[in-house]
Design a protein around this motif. Structure first.
Motif, short mmCIF file in Angstrom:
data_model
loop_
_atom_site.label_atom_id
_atom_site.label_comp_id
_atom_site.label_asym_id
_atom_site.label_seq_id
_atom_site.Cartn_x
_atom_site.Cartn_y
_atom_site.Cartn_z
N LEU A 26 -5.88 5.41 1.47
CA LEU A 26 -4.76 6.31 1.29
C LEU A 26 -5.02 7.04 -0.02
O LEU A 26 -5.10 6.42 -1.08
N LYS B 249 4.44 0.34 7.08
CA LYS B 249 4.59 -0.10 5.70
C LYS B 249 3.40 0.35 4.86
O LYS B 249 2.68 -0.45 4.26
N LEU B 250 3.20 1.66 4.81
CA LEU B 250 2.10 2.26 4.05
C LEU B 250 2.46 2.20 2.56
O LEU B 250 3.33 2.94 2.11
N VAL B 251 1.79 1.34 1.83
CA VAL B 251 2.21 1.11 0.44
C VAL B 251 2.07 2.39 -0.39
O VAL B 251 1.00 2.98 -0.47
N PHE C 68 -9.29 1.27 5.50
CA PHE C 68 -7.95 1.83 5.29
C PHE C 68 -7.94 2.45 3.91
O PHE C 68 -8.09 1.76 2.91
N ALA D 150 3.38 5.31 0.17
CA ALA D 150 3.33 6.58 0.90
C ALA D 150 4.68 7.28 0.89
O ALA D 150 5.73 6.66 0.76
N ARG E 276 2.99 -6.30 8.36
CA ARG E 276 2.40 -6.43 7.04
C ARG E 276 2.39 -5.07 6.33
O ARG E 276 2.30 -4.03 6.97
N GLU E 277 2.38 -5.13 5.01
CA GLU E 277 2.16 -3.90 4.24
C GLU E 277 0.72 -3.44 4.43
O GLU E 277 -0.21 -4.25 4.48
N LEU E 278 0.56 -2.14 4.53
CA LEU E 278 -0.76 -1.53 4.69
C LEU E 278 -1.23 -1.04 3.33
O LEU E 278 -0.67 -0.09 2.78
N SER E 279 -2.25 -1.68 2.80
CA SER E 279 -2.74 -1.24 1.50
C SER E 279 -4.25 -1.43 1.45
O SER E 279 -4.83 -2.10 2.31
N GLU F 7 0.02 12.35 1.25
CA GLU F 7 -1.19 11.55 1.11
C GLU F 7 -2.01 11.70 2.37
O GLU F 7 -1.47 11.82 3.45
#
Lengths: 316, 316, 316, 316
Positions: A87, B301-303, A85, B305, A71-74, A106
């Motif tokens: 960023l 998948k760090l959106v 989480f 980044a 999955r995308e990490l957001s 970041e």
């Protein structure tokens, strides 16, 4: 593994099923330690990872088609209330040199081992005060990680992956809210797909629950279909390298037995040394009926960590 | 690519070499944008990633032997002065349920895209105020990442990897402190290994500098052998998917031209859309003379980044 | 308090001194709990804080001169190896509105209760598994702070401050590396200054060690002059609100008794409910011979935290 | 300041009020720089802080009664969507020494200068690309804070505080959602309280909005009564050290002029060098009709930060 052997397991399971009329109870330390991989082992089912395991997986690659299972990490993804989480884009230095090179980066604040699509390893879970192989938390915990059962001990895993599509078996897009996947469901799903499983496989169960990801995060985290103790113990008997699912806890939530707290985590991680892959993205894999594939997963080598956020790939 | 074509490049290089008597200068925006992958492209050389690329890589797998190319992430690893990596074991809830399930986890504070073995993507670097494909930093930057050139756009990469062992060519364990790898070094190393490179390959350069990792972190970060602009541009002409090295900046440090600030980062990421894999662990690969392999890398998948810490694998 | 009473304390101390030929031992739970402030108390010596305490302090203000006793918080300050202080400037949104309003801010990652000039409260320290008033750590700890003994229970403190300048007594700028401040030192320093102490005072001991702050951080953290158990217990008998010092641990480091780990922290925080103010900046106060003043300290109301970074003020 | 002088200001204000029929516009750089405190000044209205200012404040202390004006900092407090406050209890080392000393601490992740009750200083706000005294953001920003206009330049402030209770004037517990406090409101409230203000005072405006804190956090952050440009400019003319309020932005939200983004922040911080104290807890102060008091505020000395979370005290 042939169908006959699955049948043999079913007999064993019958007894287990009956036993679960009372609450499931974690086995005594003496019944689970030392682990079958040895008293000082930290790698559990990762011991299945050998050159021949890799070859068994990569021989399945015929078209070069890949599926992204991560999955995308957001900051808007589903997340447990006790985790975070974040960023933050950093202000960095102005462009430097005659070539005017600027640089961006970041800072990330997260339980990076336990958010998003994640790979759980042994330091993550206990029965009472001990983890896999009966290491005591107090003896292995430091301010900055665990000296036993950490994710850096595992390495990249490459093995045959088998999708067990229970949603498809039931003819639904998504299993109901707190549906407990039974042993029969698992067996029927495999039979329907004409697949057998083998020791060392990555067994990936499709529930369809992932359709809620990013759509209804609150529901995604609140309840979910998943394994109960009977299903989990049946999977254990297949001797897999890992068990994956498109839900956060793998265990059905809530567990049908209100006295139990996610026993599947204990059955896999603490009792049997089998890894969990959580919150996988399985929609494309299921839609393509990709039931058999090479699974590759590369946990970050976070020294002493209880797991790693991952971006696994299925290749066929 | 045949040797003759490498020779042809050498002629072109001669001119480039002469040009570098003056400082290397980043090309004008009009000379680099739109990129060859299109004006709205975010994926650069990841566009090489196709089923046939995967098959070309996986066909190289004959023994199932794997090499871990990622470093362990710990608070004692080499790190840039402006970055951090911290892992704090959290206090969690006491064991729950009749099954006494305890849970451990850790909070990690880090530029998780830019520490340890890392995969750099396009939002990371600029020429002046624009990244790859001339997107302006101000137009793509948000508080929480970049809307263009982020790592979540890339996905897992699987391609043929080629080790270019310059240390072995020179008969040393480790290239000298600030040794600039020349075009001739790259060509000779490939010739010695009887390897040619192909478009879409992952080109991995072994300098031996990784021997300092964890042994002399200060020196590891202070200087390093690596590419200059001529070597970088030669590699670009091979049309690779990515360039990797066992140093932190890939560029030789300090750059022989004191006016330049890591021009190799610009040449790869900004001008040509080619990814960088930094601080790889290459000792085992080099010792095994594993010159050709399937390279698998799964960036998180760090959106938004600028990169991802990774744990790549070489398989042969 | 008159000199005669100090003499009386000295007799008591004689016995204590003899006892310390064996190791100091923490009192049994029954000897320290409930605390003198009651069994459910979280505020210890902060109970001294009453309107008349404030007036006693503010009546000392005659010139309006203020002294800043807090250190600057920066990434280059002395810090314990297990703690961190990081401040990252965030990228924020571009100027908004017809008034072109831009905004800057920073993310801070730190044990903000336990870095720089800091105020320690009761959740910070234990004897075995209990804190002040014998609350058990397991019963009061949550993932996000402590339900008892947290800093939010304390509030701003305003009381008479008394500087006890032991460095001046000894005629040195800085006491030696691991000098244990004796009861006699404390008494002689007060006598030299013609000061007596009163219940509820803030007792601030000047060692001169703060001269190393920012100059030789490694030495500042490695060893330090400070209190031993005898000096600490003598101070306790003065019934202060808090004890402050220009060193990080207040305890002499290393403790003369190698079996003991910072017993002064236990004597103050766990046994007697007296706060500690650490790493104060005392040079200006000592240079001005400001022996008596109103001390104001405003801990941040971090719910459930073990302390707070502070910037106290002395006013006279 | 006598009432007659307030009247004189009112005449000036008439003109300003008319001007606001068009949008308020930030003054040109030449009209605001250098500041009245000098071209290289970083302290603005903190220059009012002198021994006589302290004495003027502390002479108001007659009963020793204190009021805590700071909010508790917890993960459930109101917070801007772009900010965070997290406190994680750390796992620490087991009890050490024969004295079995255990230690607890917590890691805090937060924009610690910009959460909870907070003190804003000059690096926080800009008009276009410049802050107070026309320092350019690009010239003063580093990765780890700002070289001008940082909070470490300010120090503890002790001055006369004056509560301006506009809610009481209007006979309400809480001003309406987006009520703009007028110049007349401010004048009438002071008149009702029989108070005049003096240069260097801390002017604290009570709106009652703080009643929502912890009760309806969403509403607390979404809208709020507060100052418009006319009220802000009138307060500026009183030449205060700081302006405080029981709302997050001080500015009325939304601003009646939809083209403007929090102009009060610019008027105070950028144009006039006056500090803001936000999200104060004023209920007890207002209930006690404590209209005049010594205000003490001790910002943390976070080097280069745009502000500090604080726990101010009013003493009378």
């Amino acid at each position: 593994m042939r169908h006959t052997s699955i049948f043999a397991f079913a007999l064993v399971l019958g007894a287990a099923g009956a036993a679960s009329a009372q609450s499931w109870q974690p086995p005594a330390d003496s019944a689970r330690c030392p682990s079958k991989w040895g008293a000082s082992d930290d790698r559990g089912a990762a011991n299945h990872m050998k050159p021949e395991t890799v070859l068994r997986a990569t021989r399945l690659i015929r078209t070069g088609q890949t599926f992204e299972l991560g999955r995308e990490l957001s900051m808007s993804m589903p997340i447990q209330a006790t985790r975070t989480f974040e960023l933050h884009t950093k202000r960095t230095s102005p462009p430097a040199g005659s070539n005017r090179r600027g640089s961006n980066e970041e800072i990330v604040l997260a339980e990076i081992g336990q958010v998003g699509t994640q790979f759980d390893t042994f330091a993550h879970q206990t029965i009472g005060d001990t983890i896999y192989n009966c290491f005591t938390v107090d003896e292995i915990a430091t301010r900055n990680g665990f000296t036993r059962g950490g994710i850096e001990k595992i390495g990249s895993l490459i093995t045959r992956g088998v999708l067990i599509d229970v949603a498809a078996l039931k003819g639904v897009e998504m299993l109901p809210d707190s549906y407990e996947i039974t042993v029969d469901d698992l067996r029927q799903a495999l039979k329907r797909q004409q697949m057998t499983v083998q020791p060392g496989d990555a067994l990936i169960v499709h529930t369809g629950w992932g359709k809620l990801w990013g759509k209804d995060n609150a529901r995604y985290m609140r309840v979910n279909p998943g394994l109960g103790t009977a299903g989990a113990e049946w999977l254990v008997r297949q001797d897999p390298m890992l068990v994956g699912m498109d839900t956060a806890p793998v265990n059905v939530t809530p567990d049908p037995d209100p006295k139990l707290s996610n026993p599947v985590h204990q059955i896999m991680l603490v009792v049997n040394g089998i890894f969990l892959l959580e919150s996988l993205r399985l929609d494309e894999l299921a839609a393509a009926r990709a039931y058999e594939f090479a699974l590759v997963v590369q946990p970050l080598k976070l020294v002493g960590a209880t797991g790693s956020t991952v971006a696994p790939t299925a290749i066929r």
